[in-house]
Design a protein around this motif. Structure first.
Motif, PDB file in Angstrom:
ATOM      1  N   ASP A 133      49.106  47.600  52.051  1.00 15.70           N
ATOM      2  CA  ASP A 133      48.607  46.347  52.462  1.00 15.70           C
ATOM      3  C   ASP A 133      48.044  45.378  51.453  1.00 15.70           C
ATOM      4  N   PHE A 134      47.355  46.098  50.511  1.00 16.41           N
ATOM      5  CA  PHE A 134      46.959  45.448  49.388  1.00 16.41           C
ATOM      6  C   PHE A 134      47.988  44.788  48.531  1.00 16.41           C
ATOM      7  N   ASP A 135      48.849  45.665  48.198  1.00 19.67           N
ATOM      8  CA  ASP A 135      50.116  45.250  47.508  1.00 19.67           C
ATOM      9  C   ASP A 135      50.698  43.914  48.041  1.00 19.67           C
ATOM     10  N   ALA A 136      50.937  43.928  49.488  1.00 16.65           N
ATOM     11  CA  ALA A 136      51.584  43.075  50.172  1.00 16.65           C
ATOM     12  C   ALA A 136      50.828  41.862  50.375  1.00 16.65           C
ATOM     13  N   ASP A 137      49.623  41.747  50.471  1.00 21.51           N
ATOM     14  CA  ASP A 137      48.685  40.710  50.907  1.00 21.51           C
ATOM     15  C   ASP A 137      47.496  40.378  50.270  1.00 21.51           C
ATOM     16  N   HIS A 138      47.250  40.964  49.101  1.00 24.27           N
ATOM     17  CA  HIS A 138      46.084  40.748  48.427  1.00 24.27           C
ATOM     18  C   HIS A 138      45.758  39.494  47.841  1.00 24.27           C
ATOM     19  N   ASP A 139      44.417  38.867  47.654  1.00 23.60           N
ATOM     20  CA  ASP A 139      44.254  37.517  47.197  1.00 23.60           C
ATOM     21  C   ASP A 139      43.977  37.772  45.639  1.00 23.60           C
ATOM     22  N   PRO A 140      44.753  37.910  44.625  1.00 29.06           N
ATOM     23  CA  PRO A 140      44.128  38.084  43.230  1.00 29.06           C
ATOM     24  C   PRO A 140      43.173  36.968  42.914  1.00 29.06           C
ATOM     25  N   ALA A 141      42.900  36.159  43.450  1.00 29.39           N
ATOM     26  CA  ALA A 141      41.627  35.100  42.880  1.00 29.39           C
ATOM     27  C   ALA A 141      40.312  35.935  43.443  1.00 29.39           C
ATOM     28  N   ARG A 142      40.357  36.747  44.416  1.00 28.67           N
ATOM     29  CA  ARG A 142      39.324  37.141  44.883  1.00 28.67           C
ATOM     30  C   ARG A 142      39.235  38.917  45.250  1.00 28.67           C
ATOM     31  N   GLU A 143      40.425  39.434  45.020  1.00 33.83           N
ATOM     32  CA  GLU A 143      40.552  40.875  45.134  1.00 33.83           C
ATOM     33  C   GLU A 143      41.181  41.575  43.914  1.00 33.83           C
ATOM     34  N   ALA A 144      40.787  42.669  43.798  1.00 28.74           N
ATOM     35  CA  ALA A 144      41.380  43.434  42.422  1.00 28.74           C
ATOM     36  C   ALA A 144      41.208  44.776  42.536  1.00 28.74           C
ATOM     37  N   GLY A 145      42.031  45.586  41.748  1.00 31.52           N
ATOM     38  CA  GLY A 145      41.868  47.084  41.659  1.00 31.52           C
ATOM     39  C   GLY A 145      41.821  47.330  40.095  1.00 31.52           C
ATOM     40  N   TRP A 146      41.378  48.671  39.819  1.00 32.06           N
ATOM     41  CA  TRP A 146      41.233  48.736  38.242  1.00 32.06           C
ATOM     42  C   TRP A 146      41.656  50.347  38.264  1.00 32.06           C
ATOM     43  N   ILE A 147      42.291  50.781  37.335  1.00 33.33           N
ATOM     44  CA  ILE A 147      42.786  51.896  36.826  1.00 33.33           C
ATOM     45  C   ILE A 147      41.999  52.424  35.481  1.00 33.33           C
ATOM     46  N   ALA A 148      41.435  53.641  35.399  1.00 34.84           N
ATOM     47  CA  ALA A 148      40.935  53.952  34.131  1.00 34.84           C
ATOM     48  C   ALA A 148      41.905  54.931  33.647  1.00 34.84           C
ATOM     49  N   VAL A 149      42.024  55.028  32.295  1.00 35.34           N
ATOM     50  CA  VAL A 149      43.215  55.810  31.703  1.00 35.34           C
ATOM     51  C   VAL A 149      42.548  56.441  30.451  1.00 35.34           C
ATOM     52  N   ASP A 150      43.040  57.655  30.222  1.00 36.16           N
ATOM     53  CA  ASP A 150      42.715  58.500  29.100  1.00 36.16           C
ATOM     54  C   ASP A 150      43.345  58.028  27.784  1.00 36.16           C
ATOM     55  N   ASP A 151      43.114  58.638  26.877  1.00 36.55           N
ATOM     56  CA  ASP A 151      43.684  58.211  25.470  1.00 36.55           C
ATOM     57  C   ASP A 151      45.252  58.369  25.765  1.00 36.55           C
ATOM     58  N   ALA A 152      45.861  59.179  26.172  1.00 37.65           N
ATOM     59  CA  ALA A 152      47.447  59.186  26.416  1.00 37.65           C
ATOM     60  C   ALA A 152      47.831  58.226  27.483  1.00 37.65           C
ATOM     61  N   ALA A 153      47.059  57.565  27.856  1.00 36.22           N
ATOM     62  CA  ALA A 153      47.443  56.403  28.968  1.00 36.22           C
ATOM     63  C   ALA A 153      47.557  57.082  30.238  1.00 36.22           C
ATOM     64  N   ASN A 154      47.100  58.198  30.811  1.00 32.09           N
ATOM     65  CA  ASN A 154      47.130  59.039  31.899  1.00 32.09           C
ATOM     66  C   ASN A 154      45.999  58.182  32.804  1.00 32.09           C
ATOM     67  N   PRO A 155      46.288  58.155  34.033  1.00 39.92           N
ATOM     68  CA  PRO A 155      45.369  57.450  35.073  1.00 39.92           C
ATOM     69  C   PRO A 155      44.359  58.772  35.118  1.00 39.92           C
ATOM     70  N   VAL A 156      43.123  58.389  35.225  1.00 37.45           N
ATOM     71  CA  VAL A 156      42.132  59.363  35.617  1.00 37.45           C
ATOM     72  C   VAL A 156      41.005  59.007  36.727  1.00 37.45           C
ATOM     73  N   ALA A 157      41.215  57.751  37.226  1.00 37.09           N
ATOM     74  CA  ALA A 157      40.009  57.198  38.203  1.00 37.09           C
ATOM     75  C   ALA A 157      40.529  55.704  38.695  1.00 37.09           C
ATOM     76  N   CYS A 158      40.212  55.268  39.732  1.00 36.88           N
ATOM     77  CA  CYS A 158      40.554  53.960  40.243  1.00 36.88           C
ATOM     78  C   CYS A 158      39.212  53.478  41.153  1.00 36.88           C
ATOM     79  N   ILE A 159      39.471  52.254  41.410  1.00 40.36           N
ATOM     80  CA  ILE A 159      38.308  51.629  42.405  1.00 40.36           C
ATOM     81  C   ILE A 159      38.876  50.130  42.405  1.00 40.36           C
ATOM     82  N   PHE A 160      38.566  49.659  43.619  1.00 42.93           N
ATOM     83  CA  PHE A 160      39.395  48.528  44.223  1.00 42.93           C
ATOM     84  C   PHE A 160      38.150  47.698  45.134  1.00 42.93           C
ATOM     85  N   CYS A 161      38.507  46.103  44.833  1.00 42.51           N
ATOM     86  CA  CYS A 161      37.331  45.382  45.579  1.00 42.51           C
ATOM     87  C   CYS A 161      38.156  44.499  46.252  1.00 42.51           C
ATOM     88  N   VAL A 162      37.919  44.507  47.637  1.00 43.80           N
ATOM     89  CA  VAL A 162      38.681  43.536  48.566  1.00 43.80           C
ATOM     90  C   VAL A 162      37.839  42.562  49.528  1.00 43.80           C
TER      91      VAL A 162
END
Length: 161
Positions: free
Chosen positions: A45-74
Motif C-alpha cells: 500500500d505504501f509503495d502504491a499510494d504514499h504521498d512523498p510530500a507528507r510520507e516517507a520511510g528510511w533505511i539504516a545501512v551499515d558500512d557495507a550498505a547492508n540494511p540493518v533498521a527501518c522506520i516509516f512515517c505515514v
C-alpha cells in the motif's frame, strides 16, 4: 566501529523490510506468518499510494550498505502522522541507531506540519516502549488481544508537538 547511514526507503527495500520483520518477530515473539503478511500488505500500500510530500520511510545501512533498521512515517490525517514498521535488528541494538531513526521520523513529521504522531505496538516490546517514553511519547490505550498466533497486550502511543 560501524558507522550507520540513514537513507530514504525505495521500493527495492520492501523485500528486506518484510523479511526482516517476519524473521525478527517470529524468532523473538513467536509471531506466525500473518505478521509477515501484514507487513507485506502495508508495504504494498505504501509503495502504491504514499504521498512523498507528507510520507516517507528510511533505511539504516551499515558500512557495507547492508540494511540493518527501518522506520516509516505515514499520514493518518492532515494533523496526525503514524509511525510504522520501526525495526532495529538485534545485531545493531544498543548503539543509538533506534534513537537516530526515531528522531529522523519525528523531525520529518514536524517539518511537514503534523501536530502529533501515533503508533501501535505490543507491551512485550519493552525496549521500544522505553525509547518512546524517553522521547516524550505517552501510552494512551492498552488492551489484551490474540494476534499473530500469540496472546499479546496491544498498545497505542502518541506524541504532540
Amino acid at each position: 566501529m560501524t558507522e550507520f547511514q540513514i537513507r530514504s526507503y525505495t521500493p527495492r527495500d520492501a523485500a528486506w523490510v518484510q523479511a526482516a520483520h517476519a524473521r525478527h518477530y517470529w524468532s523473538v515473539d513467536g509471531f506466525d506468518d500473518t505478521f509477515g503478511a501484514l507487513v507485506e500488505s502495508i508495504l504494498r500500500d505504501f509503495d502504491a499510494d504514499h504521498d512523498p510530500a507528507r510520507e516517507a520511510g528510511w533505511i539504516a545501512v551499515d558500512d557495507a550498505a547492508n540494511p540493518v533498521a527501518c522506520i516509516f512515517c505515514v499520514a493518518v490525517d492532515t494533523q496526525t502522522a503514524k509511525l510504522r514498521m520501526f525495526l532495529v535488528t538485534e545485531a545493531v541494538r544498543g548503539c543509538g541507531l533506534g534513537f537516530r531513526l526515531l528522531q529522523t521520523c519525528i523531525g520529518f513529521a514536524q517539518a511537514k506540519g503534523y501536530k502529533g504522531m501515533r503508533l501501535w505496538t505490543h507491551e512485550s516490546h519493552v525496549a521500544a516502549c522505553a525509547l518512546y517514553r524517553r522521547n516524550g511519547w505517552r501510552l494512551v490505550h492498552s488492551k489484551p488481544v490474540h494476534s499473530f498466533g500469540q496472546d499479546l497486550v496491544e498498545q497505542e502511543w502518541e506524541i504532540h508537538f
